[in-house]
Design an enzyme around this catalytic site. Structure first.
Site, PDB file in Angstrom:
ATOM      1  N   ASP A   1       0.835  -1.202   0.000  1.00  0.00           N
ATOM      2  CA  ASP A   1       0.000   0.000   0.000  1.00  0.00           C
ATOM      3  C   ASP A   1       0.870   1.253   0.000  1.00  0.00           C
ATOM      4  O   ASP A   1       2.039   1.205   0.391  1.00  0.00           O
ATOM      5  CB  ASP A   1      -0.886   0.030   1.254  1.00  0.00           C
TER       6      ASP A   1
HETATM    7  N1  URA Z   1      -1.362  -6.082   3.614  1.00  0.00           N
HETATM    8  C1  URA Z   1      -1.842  -4.827   3.613  1.00  0.00           C
HETATM    9  O1  URA Z   1      -2.870  -4.551   4.204  1.00  0.00           O
HETATM   10  N2  URA Z   1      -1.140  -3.884   2.955  1.00  0.00           N
HETATM   11  C2  URA Z   1       0.030  -4.136   2.335  1.00  0.00           C
HETATM   12  O2  URA Z   1       0.623  -3.210   1.756  1.00  0.00           O
HETATM   13  C3  URA Z   1       0.519  -5.448   2.346  1.00  0.00           C
HETATM   14  C4  URA Z   1      -0.195  -6.411   2.997  1.00  0.00           C
END
Ligand code: URA
Length: 226
Positions: free
Chosen positions: A103
Site C-alpha cells: 500500500d
Molecule cells: N497487507 C496490507 O494490508 N497492505 C500491504 O501493503 C501489504 C499487505
C-alpha cells in the site's frame, strides 16, 4: 537476436532509433563493430556506449519501498515506486513490475522484475512464499488473536474462503509481526480491522528469505536470479 530488437527489448532506444545508434558506433561487442541494426548478437555479449547490456538474463531487484509511493504505473496516482528506478528499466519489454504490491503508506521489501513467471510463482498462494510484516495498531491487541489468525478459519469481509493460517507474534500491547503465505487485497489491514484494530504502521521486513539487510528507504539492489 537482431540488434534493433535487442536495443528496444532492453530499453535503450526504439527499433527505429537503433539505426543511428549502430551507425554512430555506440553498439559494439568485444573485438567487433556492428554495421547494421539487423546484425545479430546475443544480449550477454553486447556493449552499449562501452557498458554491458543491463540485466541481459532478466531483471530482479529489491527496493526498500518508502512511504507515500504507490505500486502503480499510472502517473495519475501520485509518486510511484517506479520513479525511484532507472528510467531505462521502464522502457524494457516486458516492462518491469512489482512482485505483489505494498500500500501507499506501507514500507519495506518490494521486489521488482521483468519476469512474469517469477511474479506468478512468488505471488500464487499455491507456492506459499512467506512474507513477514511488522505491524503497529491503534488499540490493544485482543486476547486470542494469534490463535484466531493461526486457525485457518478467519474470514475477511466480503470473501468466501477463509485466510490461510498466519503466524502472529505479539511484541507489545499494540505491536506484532505477522507472517502470511498469501497476499490478498489489503490483507494485513483487513485482518486486524476485523478484530477492532486499525493498522497505523506496516512494514514488510522479509519476502521469502529476502531481507533489506541495511538497504535505506528508496534504495534498490540487484538480486541473483532464482
Ligand atoms: N497487507 C496490507 O494490508 N497492505 C500491504 O501493503 C501489504 C499487505
Amino acid at each position: 537476436m537482431r540488434l534493433d530488437a535487442l536495443l528496444s527489448r532492453y530499453g535503450y532506444c526504439s527499433r527505429s532509433e537503433a539505426r543511428a545508434w549502430v551507425k554512430d558506433g555506440r553498439v559494439t561487442a568485444t573485438g567487433r563493430a556492428f554495421s547494421s541494426p539487423s546484425d545479430k548478437a546475443s544480449p550477454g555479449t553486447v556493449l552499449v556506449d562501452g557498458e554491458p547490456v543491463e540485466f541481459p538474463d532478466g531483471l530482479l531487484v529489491l527496493l526498500h519501498k518508502p512511504a507515500d509511493h504507490v505500486c502503480s504505473h499510472d502517473p495519475g496516482e501520485g509518486p510511484s515506486v517506479y520513479d525511484l528506478l532507472p528510467p531505462r528499466w521502464l522502457m524494457r519489454n516486458p516492462v518491469v513490475t512489482t512482485i505483489g504490491r505494498l500500500d501507499k503508506d506501507a514500507t519495506g521489501v518490494l521486489l521488482i522484475t521483468d519476469d512474469g513467471d517469477l511474479v506468478h510463482r512468488w505471488t500464487s498462494p499455491k507456492h506459499k512464499v512467506a512474507k513477514l510484516y511488522e505491524v503497529t495498531v491503534d488499540a490493544d491487541l485482543p486476547a486470542g488473536l494469534a490463535a484466531l489468525f493461526a486457525s485457518g478459519a478467519l474470514m475477511l469481509e466480503g470473501e468466501e474462503k477463509p485466510c490461510l493460517p498466519a503466524q502472529l507474534t505479539v511484541i507489545g500491547p499494540r505491536e506484532a509481526t505477522l507472517e502470511l503465505t498469501e497476499g490478498r487485497y489489503h490483507q494485513v489491514k483487513r485482518m486486524f480491522a476485523g478484530q477492532g484494530c486499525t493498522v497505523t504502521r506496516l512494514h514488510r521486513s522479509r519476502f521469502g528469505d529476502i531481507m533489506l539487510d541495511g538497504l535505506a528507504p528508496g534504495e534498490w539492489r540487484a538480486l541473483h536470479r532464482r
